[in-house]
Design a protein around this motif. Structure first.
Motif, PDB file in Angstrom:
ATOM      1  N   UNK A  16      22.825 -11.735   7.303  1.00 47.77           N
ATOM      2  CA  UNK A  16      21.451 -12.032   7.120  1.00 47.77           C
ATOM      3  C   UNK A  16      20.622 -10.930   6.582  1.00 47.77           C
ATOM      4  N   UNK A  17      19.720 -11.479   5.518  1.00 52.14           N
ATOM      5  CA  UNK A  17      18.963 -10.504   5.033  1.00 52.14           C
ATOM      6  C   UNK A  17      17.598 -10.828   4.912  1.00 52.14           C
ATOM      7  N   UNK A  40      27.388  -9.418   9.578  1.00 55.09           N
ATOM      8  CA  UNK A  40      28.726  -8.669   8.818  1.00 55.09           C
ATOM      9  C   UNK A  40      28.376  -7.416   8.349  1.00 55.09           C
ATOM     10  N   UNK A  41      29.362  -6.668   8.307  1.00 57.32           N
ATOM     11  CA  UNK A  41      29.355  -5.206   7.695  1.00 57.32           C
ATOM     12  C   UNK A  41      28.480  -5.136   6.359  1.00 57.32           C
ATOM     13  N   UNK A  65      13.964 -11.445  -4.617  1.00 54.32           N
ATOM     14  CA  UNK A  65      15.148 -11.969  -3.601  1.00 54.32           C
ATOM     15  C   UNK A  65      16.143 -10.786  -3.468  1.00 54.32           C
ATOM     16  N   UNK A  66      16.689 -10.397  -2.489  1.00 48.55           N
ATOM     17  CA  UNK A  66      17.798  -9.742  -2.346  1.00 48.55           C
ATOM     18  C   UNK A  66      18.855 -10.851  -1.842  1.00 48.55           C
ATOM     19  N   UNK A  67      20.335 -10.274  -2.470  1.00 46.22           N
ATOM     20  CA  UNK A  67      21.428 -11.215  -2.097  1.00 46.22           C
ATOM     21  C   UNK A  67      22.832 -10.301  -1.900  1.00 46.22           C
ATOM     22  N   UNK A  68      23.678 -10.976  -1.508  1.00 52.23           N
ATOM     23  CA  UNK A  68      24.781 -10.264  -1.044  1.00 52.23           C
ATOM     24  C   UNK A  68      26.080 -11.158  -1.635  1.00 52.23           C
ATOM     25  N   UNK A  69      26.963 -10.432  -2.311  1.00 48.30           N
ATOM     26  CA  UNK A  69      28.088 -10.995  -3.103  1.00 48.30           C
ATOM     27  C   UNK A  69      29.434 -10.237  -2.763  1.00 48.30           C
ATOM     28  N   UNK A  70      30.479 -10.998  -2.887  1.00 53.19           N
ATOM     29  CA  UNK A  70      31.766 -10.345  -2.669  1.00 53.19           C
ATOM     30  C   UNK A  70      32.220  -9.846  -3.842  1.00 53.19           C
ATOM     31  N   UNK A  71      31.688  -9.919  -5.073  1.00 49.52           N
ATOM     32  CA  UNK A  71      32.041  -9.368  -6.313  1.00 49.52           C
ATOM     33  C   UNK A  71      30.827  -8.643  -7.042  1.00 49.52           C
ATOM     34  N   UNK A  86      26.329 -15.022  -2.446  1.00 52.69           N
ATOM     35  CA  UNK A  86      26.507 -16.186  -1.376  1.00 52.69           C
ATOM     36  C   UNK A  86      25.318 -15.911  -0.427  1.00 52.69           C
ATOM     37  N   UNK A  87      24.913 -14.941   0.026  1.00 53.06           N
ATOM     38  CA  UNK A  87      23.756 -14.796   0.944  1.00 53.06           C
ATOM     39  C   UNK A  87      22.343 -14.379   0.498  1.00 53.06           C
ATOM     40  N   UNK A  88      21.489 -14.978   0.643  1.00 54.56           N
ATOM     41  CA  UNK A  88      20.119 -14.735   0.146  1.00 54.56           C
ATOM     42  C   UNK A  88      19.017 -14.546   1.035  1.00 54.56           C
ATOM     43  N   UNK A  89      18.041 -13.559   0.853  1.00 58.60           N
ATOM     44  CA  UNK A  89      16.949 -13.534   1.678  1.00 58.60           C
ATOM     45  C   UNK A  89      15.852 -14.388   1.324  1.00 58.60           C
TER      46      UNK A  89
END
Length: 122
Positions: free
Chosen positions: A3-4, A27-28, A95-101, A110-113
């Motif tokens: 969560x962001x 998640x970590x 926006x901040x976001x999280x990715x596997x790459x 994949x995940x966005x604030x």
């Protein structure tokens, strides 16, 4: 999942500075490459900056290179965007976001604030 939550947006005069924060939970945090994107009114969302999972690699859009700095604090599980020499054209929801790459492509994230508004007055 992670969560962001972004914070730190606001109104600033041209030439001023702001620091955006993105607090991560779930998640970590260190598992993910992270990025900042922005969307101005009536425009497509665009890439701003990315940082690798280790913090060792960064990448910037040409429009912000030399003015913005992306960083991450593993102890605080927080992503930052230091924005200096702000211009009216930097006005957008960020926006901040999280990715596997490690990527500048939105589809890789994949995940966005929820976003935080930055307004730069002339």
């Amino acid at each position: 999942q992670v969560q962001l939550v972004e914070s730190g947006g606001g109104l600033v005069q041209a030439g001023g500075s702001l620091r955006l924060s993105c607090a991560a939970s779930g998640r970590t945090f260190s598992n993910y490459n992270m990025g900042w994107f922005r969307q101005a009114l009536g425009k497509e969302r665009e890439f701003v900056a990315a940082i690798s999972w280790s913090g060792g690699r960064t990448y910037y859009a040409d429009s912000v290179k030399g003015r913005f700095t992306i960083s991450r604090d593993f102890a605080e599980n927080t992503l930052y965007l230091q924005m200096n020499s702000l211009k009216p054209e930097d006005t957008a929801v960020y926006y901040c976001a999280a990715a596997y790459s490690f990527s500048s492509g939105q589809n890789d994230y994949r995940y966005w604030g929820q976003g935080t508004q930055v307004t730069v007055s002339s």
